[in-house]
Design an enzyme around this catalytic site. Sequence first.
Site, PDB file in Angstrom:
ATOM      1  N   SER A 137       0.860  -1.178   0.000  1.00  0.00           N
ATOM      2  CA  SER A 137       0.000   0.000   0.000  1.00  0.00           C
ATOM      3  C   SER A 137       0.904   1.238   0.000  1.00  0.00           C
ATOM      4  O   SER A 137       1.920   1.273  -0.695  1.00  0.00           O
ATOM      5  CB  SER A 137      -0.942  -0.044   1.209  1.00  0.00           C
ATOM      6  OG  SER A 137      -1.784   1.075   1.254  1.00  0.00           O
ATOM      7  N   TYR A 151      -3.942   7.972  -7.518  1.00  0.00           N
ATOM      8  CA  TYR A 151      -3.042   6.984  -6.917  1.00  0.00           C
ATOM      9  C   TYR A 151      -3.425   6.726  -5.466  1.00  0.00           C
ATOM     10  O   TYR A 151      -3.493   5.567  -5.026  1.00  0.00           O
ATOM     11  CB  TYR A 151      -1.598   7.481  -7.016  1.00  0.00           C
ATOM     12  CG  TYR A 151      -0.598   6.651  -6.244  1.00  0.00           C
ATOM     13  CD1 TYR A 151      -0.131   5.441  -6.749  1.00  0.00           C
ATOM     14  CD2 TYR A 151      -0.100   7.088  -5.014  1.00  0.00           C
ATOM     15  CE1 TYR A 151       0.790   4.677  -6.046  1.00  0.00           C
ATOM     16  CE2 TYR A 151       0.830   6.333  -4.307  1.00  0.00           C
ATOM     17  CZ  TYR A 151       1.265   5.138  -4.821  1.00  0.00           C
ATOM     18  OH  TYR A 151       2.183   4.383  -4.122  1.00  0.00           O
ATOM     19  N   LYS A 155      -4.509   3.072  -3.514  1.00  0.00           N
ATOM     20  CA  LYS A 155      -3.853   2.533  -2.333  1.00  0.00           C
ATOM     21  C   LYS A 155      -4.824   2.430  -1.158  1.00  0.00           C
ATOM     22  O   LYS A 155      -4.739   1.502  -0.344  1.00  0.00           O
ATOM     23  CB  LYS A 155      -2.630   3.383  -1.960  1.00  0.00           C
ATOM     24  CG  LYS A 155      -1.490   3.262  -2.965  1.00  0.00           C
ATOM     25  CD  LYS A 155      -1.103   1.810  -3.183  1.00  0.00           C
ATOM     26  CE  LYS A 155       0.042   1.618  -4.145  1.00  0.00           C
ATOM     27  NZ  LYS A 155       0.396   0.206  -4.351  1.00  0.00           N
TER      28      LYS A 155
END
Length: 281
Positions: A137, A151, A155
């Site tokens: 992560s 992004y 995650k």
Amino acid sequence: MSQSKVWLITGASRGLGFDMAKTALKAGHKVIACYRGEKPQDTSKWDELEALGGIWTQLDVSSEDAESKVKALVGEHGQIDVLVNNAAYAILGSVEDVPVDKVQAIFNTNVIGPLRTIKGVLPSMRERKTGTIVNISSSNANDPTPALGIYNATKYAMEDTLQAEIAAFGIRVLLVQPGSTATEFASETGSGVRVHPSEPYQEGIVKQISEFLTSEQFASMGASSITVAERIVDAIDGTGFMAGKEVGLRLPLGKDTGAGLKKKAALFANLASLEDVWGSV
């Protein structure tokens, strides 16, 4: 040294993935290192890993056949004890500017990709009642950074319920949350994608952070990739620096992750204090 295990690491051709593969091999494990495209012209990393006993295999997690390929690797090698979902990339740009097709593409790699590989190993792990699934992560899941909104979302999507669902089968999930790491993160020479800013974002925080994340200054200030890799391998094996340490679902790594963790803790403490609000309905 812990008992030797079979590792499958996606995105192992460079950066943190390569360093994890090398570290796991040196710890006595068997490593299947995955690369996405063609064999590179510069084979120095390729040769280095093979000299340590590493096995290279082509696996594009964004491809629909990734699950079946992983199942085939389980059959070929007898088992996969540790799956490391490392393959991912970043998009730099404001949420407003990133085209929907690029959003779909990054989710296909960063989120659906790990789902494919997890589906590939789970039947065997459940049958054997053992295994570890490592999802790389990011500290951004705790402290989202402007200019990395899409992004960040991929995650945060990895902060899942998988551990609760499969713990009864003897399978462990580890969510690794690295901070700034000295790799080619966000660089277009690596795997990063940078979206040209529209007029409203050509000045301000999105531009400032985008320029900083692709600067030599940022690259030089990150934690050592090999040290991050060593901490991850130690956390899985319960050896070295992590010997005797209780590591739960999440493994934050990097000095710069602390501020984000404290900010998130303060946020939840404040939400918990609003009992007159959430308790009123």
